[in-house]
Scaffold this active site. Structure first.
Site, short mmCIF file in Angstrom:
data_model
loop_
_atom_site.label_atom_id
_atom_site.label_comp_id
_atom_site.label_asym_id
_atom_site.label_seq_id
_atom_site.Cartn_x
_atom_site.Cartn_y
_atom_site.Cartn_z
CD GLU A 229 45.87 34.58 44.20
OE1 GLU A 229 46.20 35.44 43.88
OE2 GLU A 229 45.15 34.59 45.34
CB CYS A 263 44.94 38.58 46.02
SG CYS A 263 43.78 37.23 46.28
#
Length: 470
Positions: A229, A263
């Site tokens: 990720e 993020c």
């Protein structure tokens, strides 16, 4: 000689914790010696152990939130919300395990049964980030433990104390100490853990650059699971929004929560040229009101500092570099306290900047791009190698359908921020945002592998064709 790792409070500069780097192979061997026994325990036992972990976290919630707040600089209210996510992860993971990796019987021929079961990989390494030092690491660890794996967890060198206290909660719950190990260290220890022959896979949350290195490193190791990720350069489009103030609030939440250190934070604001002035006027007023202060301040701040001075320096340099390439400041970036990593929320118009860098500027900095029509807005939204999160503010259902169908992202929202994804849904992106191993609810998929068995109690066999006659 072991290297000292020092954790410093971003808001004050005070030393919070100091310790020595770990011996990676010692930690991996301890985990490898413990995982088989754990995997052999009934699922009900593993579930009970993780429920005890929840009780331990609840009992230590105030201290854990205080540690996160001091070590990351995020406001105390946000650190408390992170602890709630740590607690909620167990029930979510149990549901996901039962739905996605439970044992099943599949219809087979008469007298034969076909069974689907899942096995743990073995020892899984977890590399955690600093922005959510407990929640994001825990998002890997809980489903991995539930599936029967052992864990070797390396927290970010910028938030080691949060990682230590998280692991202490597992041990206090009765989960064997050898089963969940922690590696304290910097990049060298991270590289050693990723390269260890004793791990059966690696679960990573962090930067695209590190993720790409790991992807290349694991290219010749198809026997090891790798879940990446890697963040995003996320677009938020504001188009025909009926209420400029509400749109401004959604943009501010998307871009500046956690000081922009999510993020899923919006990095690029895409607007209709000539119709964007009401939105910008509301954003200027709103950002002037946002409180940027130490995490325990009263009244509570909206955001604290970024993680350290190096990060703050880099963001200021990026803002200046865009200005030198033709960007125009909409809301100037300020550094209110010298030698401390506090930054004010900033917006820069980069419409006329050529060769804009397609990178994740991890902080409170939003780039605005003006376009002529919605086709251009869609093209600009997809003008990135990343593909984590995207949001449309305003527009009709038909316009949202076009946006959803054409957006290259794993999370596509309408009239909601780009961030704040639910742990009860899959979480992940495409391109440089991940390697098609979504986490959150789908973490069960990479924590165990399916085994299909065709079974019959008594062996029976015959060959009905292709034999010579006696």
């Amino acid at each position: 000689m072991a290297t000292d790792i020092i954790s410093t409070e971003p808001a004050t500069g005070a030393t919070l914790w100091r310790g020595s780097a770990s011996d990676v192979e010692v930690e991996v061997e301890l985990a490898r010696g413990a995982w088989a026994e754990w995997a052999a325990r009934p699922l009900a036992v593993r579930v009970e152990m993780l429920r005890r972990f929840v009780n331990v976290v609840r009992g230590r919630a105030e201290d854990l939130a205080d540690t996160i707040s001091r070590e990351t600089g995020k406001p105390l209210w946000e650190a408390k919300a992170e602890i709630e996510s740590v607690i909620a992860k167990v029930d979510i993971s149990i549901s996901a395990y039962n739905e996605r990796t439970a044992q099943r019987r599949i219809d087979g021929a008469v007298g034969t049964r076909t069974a689907l079961r899942h096995k743990p990989h073995g020892v899984l390494a977890v590399l955690g980030p600093y922005n959510f030092p407990m929640h994001l690491a825990n998002g890997h660890i809980v489903p991995a433990l539930l599936a029967g794996n052992a864990i070797v967890f390396k927290p970010s060198e910028k938030t080691p104390l949060s990682g230590i206290k998280l692991v202490e909660c597992y041990h206090a719950a009765g989960i064997p100490g050898a089963l969940v190990r922690i590696v304290i260290g910097g990049p060298a220890e991270g590289k050693a853990l990723a390269a260890s022959e004793g791990i059966d896979g690696l679960l990573f949350t962090g930067s695209a650059n590190t993720g790409l290195i790991l992807n290349r490193q694991f290219a010749d190791k198809p026997n090891k699971i790798l879940a990446l990720e890697m963040g995003g350069n996320n677009p938020i489009i504001v188009w025909d929004a009926p209420d400029a103030y509400t749109a401004a609030v959604l943009v501010a939440q998307s871009a500046f929560l956690s000081a922009g250190q999510r993020c899923t934070a919006a990095r690029r604001l895409i607007v209709k040229d000539g119709a964007h002035e009401p939105l910008i006027a509301e954003l200027r007023k709103l950002l002037a009101r946002l409180i940027v202060a130490e995490p325990h301040s009263s009244p509570a701040p909206f955001m604290g500092p970024v993680i350290d001075n190096e990060a703050a320096d880099g963001l200021q340099e990026s803002f200046l570099a865009l200005l030198m390439k033709g960007g125009r400041p909409v809301v100037q970036m300020e550094r209110p306290i010298e030698n401390r990593p506090f930054l004010s929320p900033s917006i820069i118009d980069v419409t006329d900047v050529r060769d804009r860098p397609d990178i994740e500027l991890f902080g409170p900095m939003l780039q605005m791009i003006r376009v002529s029509d919605f086709d251009a807005a869609l093209a600009e939204a997809n003008n990135t190698r990343f593909g984590l999160s995207a949001s449309l503010i305003g527009g009709s259902p038909e316009l949202y359908d076009r946006f959803w169908a054409n957006s290259r992202a794993g999370i596509v929202n309408w009239n909601k921020p780009t961030n704040g994804a639910s742990s009860s849904a899959p979480f992940g992106g495409i391109g440089l945002s991940g390697n098609h191993r979504p986490s959150a609810y789908y973490a069960a998929d990479y924590c165990a592998y399916p085994v299909v068995s065709t079974e019959e109690e008594n062996p029976r066999a015959s060959i009905g064709i292709g034999l010579r006659q006696d």
